[in-house]
Design an enzyme around this catalytic site. Structure first.
Site, PDB file in Angstrom:
ATOM      1  CG  ASN A  13     -24.524 -16.201 -27.951  1.00 39.15           C
ATOM      2  OD1 ASN A  13     -24.301 -15.142 -28.516  1.00 39.15           O
ATOM      3  ND2 ASN A  13     -23.602 -16.855 -27.260  1.00 39.15           N
ATOM      4  CG  MET A  89     -21.484 -26.791 -25.931  1.00 41.34           C
ATOM      5  SD  MET A  89     -20.435 -25.576 -26.739  1.00 41.34           S
ATOM      6  CE  MET A  89     -18.858 -26.006 -26.044  1.00 41.34           C
ATOM      7  CG  HIS A 108     -15.717 -20.799 -32.971  1.00 41.14           C
ATOM      8  ND1 HIS A 108     -15.739 -21.997 -32.284  1.00 41.14           N
ATOM      9  CD2 HIS A 108     -14.423 -20.425 -33.046  1.00 41.14           C
ATOM     10  CE1 HIS A 108     -14.505 -22.336 -31.967  1.00 41.14           C
ATOM     11  NE2 HIS A 108     -13.684 -21.404 -32.421  1.00 41.14           N
ATOM     12  CG  LEU A 143     -15.455 -28.143 -35.411  1.00 43.66           C
ATOM     13  CD1 LEU A 143     -16.905 -28.371 -35.020  1.00 43.66           C
ATOM     14  CD2 LEU A 143     -14.504 -28.784 -34.409  1.00 43.66           C
ATOM     15  CG  ASP A 144     -15.661 -24.422 -34.912  1.00 45.67           C
ATOM     16  OD1 ASP A 144     -14.921 -24.902 -34.019  1.00 45.67           O
ATOM     17  OD2 ASP A 144     -16.895 -24.332 -34.814  1.00 45.67           O
ATOM     18  CD  GLN A 172     -18.161  -6.397 -28.463  1.00 49.29           C
ATOM     19  OE1 GLN A 172     -18.557  -6.102 -29.598  1.00 49.29           O
ATOM     20  NE2 GLN A 172     -18.280  -5.564 -27.450  1.00 49.29           N
TER      21      GLN A 172
HETATM   22  C1  GRF Z   1     -20.080 -19.472 -24.637  1.00 48.91           C
HETATM   23  O1  GRF Z   1     -18.765 -19.931 -24.351  1.00 48.91           O
HETATM   24  C2  GRF Z   1     -20.066 -18.760 -25.947  1.00 48.91           C
HETATM   25  O2  GRF Z   1     -18.812 -18.141 -26.170  1.00 48.91           O
HETATM   26  C3  GRF Z   1     -20.275 -19.859 -26.943  1.00 48.91           C
HETATM   27  O3  GRF Z   1     -21.092 -20.837 -26.290  1.00 48.91           O
HETATM   28  C4  GRF Z   1     -20.950 -20.687 -24.862  1.00 48.91           C
HETATM   29  C5  GRF Z   1     -22.264 -20.568 -24.151  1.00 48.91           C
HETATM   30  O4  GRF Z   1     -23.026 -19.603 -24.777  1.00 48.91           O
HETATM   31  N1  GRF Z   1     -20.910 -19.352 -28.122  1.00 48.91           N
HETATM   32  P1  GRF Z   1     -24.589 -19.369 -24.338  1.00 48.91           P
HETATM   33  O5  GRF Z   1     -24.554 -18.483 -23.120  1.00 48.91           O
HETATM   34  O6  GRF Z   1     -25.181 -20.735 -24.003  1.00 48.91           O
HETATM   35  O7  GRF Z   1     -25.214 -18.692 -25.510  1.00 48.91           O
END
Ligand code: GRF
Length: 199
Positions: A13, A89, A108, A143-144, A172
């Site tokens: 991302n 995370m 998310h 959270l979220d 997406q």
């Molecule tokens: C993926 O599970 C994505 O759905 C969530 O974070 C995890 C890793 O994403 N947003 P990335 O490849 O490190 O951006």
């Protein structure tokens, strides 16, 4: 706008966001920060010429405030105007979030408010849902849970494993997050919904 992107792993991302911030874009990536010094995304960011930093959360144990003070120390020299959490995370405390509220986004992998937390794809499949997807929202202490700035929907197909669905949703995410950031950085708060309505 200067954007700091926080990651924990591969950073796909982050790559999508960084690539989207071309010359005509109101924002620029000023830092990629990981809570794991071995995060693959740090290498990708460096290859893109983006400054990087790592603050390993493990030495701080349960002391979230101390970890977040170290985050702030790593972030401040790069003077970001906003933060994008991208596959980050770690849960952030109200103290940290309040410093960035209104200027911090997260993606998310579910159609919030459904499936906050972890293992979102397995839970959607288990529930027999017809659709899944991802959500970009402003980060608030819960959270979220913050205001939704965009969502992308995908079908859940018969026989889908959580991995199949995760891959479909991730594709997406890489479209949704950049689309939301472009509007957000320009002060446009209209939400983004993908796929775009036909016509
Ligand atoms: C993926 O599970 C994505 O759905 C969530 O974070 C995890 C890793 O994403 N947003 P990335 O490849 O490190 O951006």
């Amino acid at each position: 706008k200067r954007v700091a992107i926080l990651i924990s792993g591969g950073g796909s991302n982050m790559v999508a966001l960084a690539r989207s911030m071309t010359r005509d874009h109101p924002a620029r990536p000023c830092l990629v920060l990981a809570n794991d010094p071995t995060a693959g995304g740090l290498t990708k960011a460096a290859e893109m010429g983006i400054p990087t930093a790592a603050v390993d959360h493990r030495p701080f144990g349960k002391d979230r405030a101390a970890f977040e003070a170290a985050l702030t120390e790593a972030i401040t020299p790069h003077a970001p105007d906003m933060l994008c959490l991208a596959g980050f995370m770690r849960v952030l405390t109200e103290g940290f979030v309040s410093q960035w509220q209104g200027r911090m986004l997260n993606i998310h992998p579910s159609l919030l408010p459904n499936y906050r937390g972890l293992h979102t794809h397995a839970r959607a499949i288990e529930a027999g849902d017809a659709e899944a997807g991802c959500t970009v929202h402003e980060v608030t202490p819960a959270l979220d849970d913050g205001p939704i700035l965009g969502q992308a929907r995908v079908p859940i197909l018969p026989g889908d494993t959580p991995g199949d669905l995760a891959a479909r949703v991730l594709e997406q995410e890489h479209l949704l997050y950049p689309a939301v950031l472009r509007r957000f950085a320009a002060g446009d708060r209209r939400p983004v919904f993908l796929p775009e309505p036909a016509g």
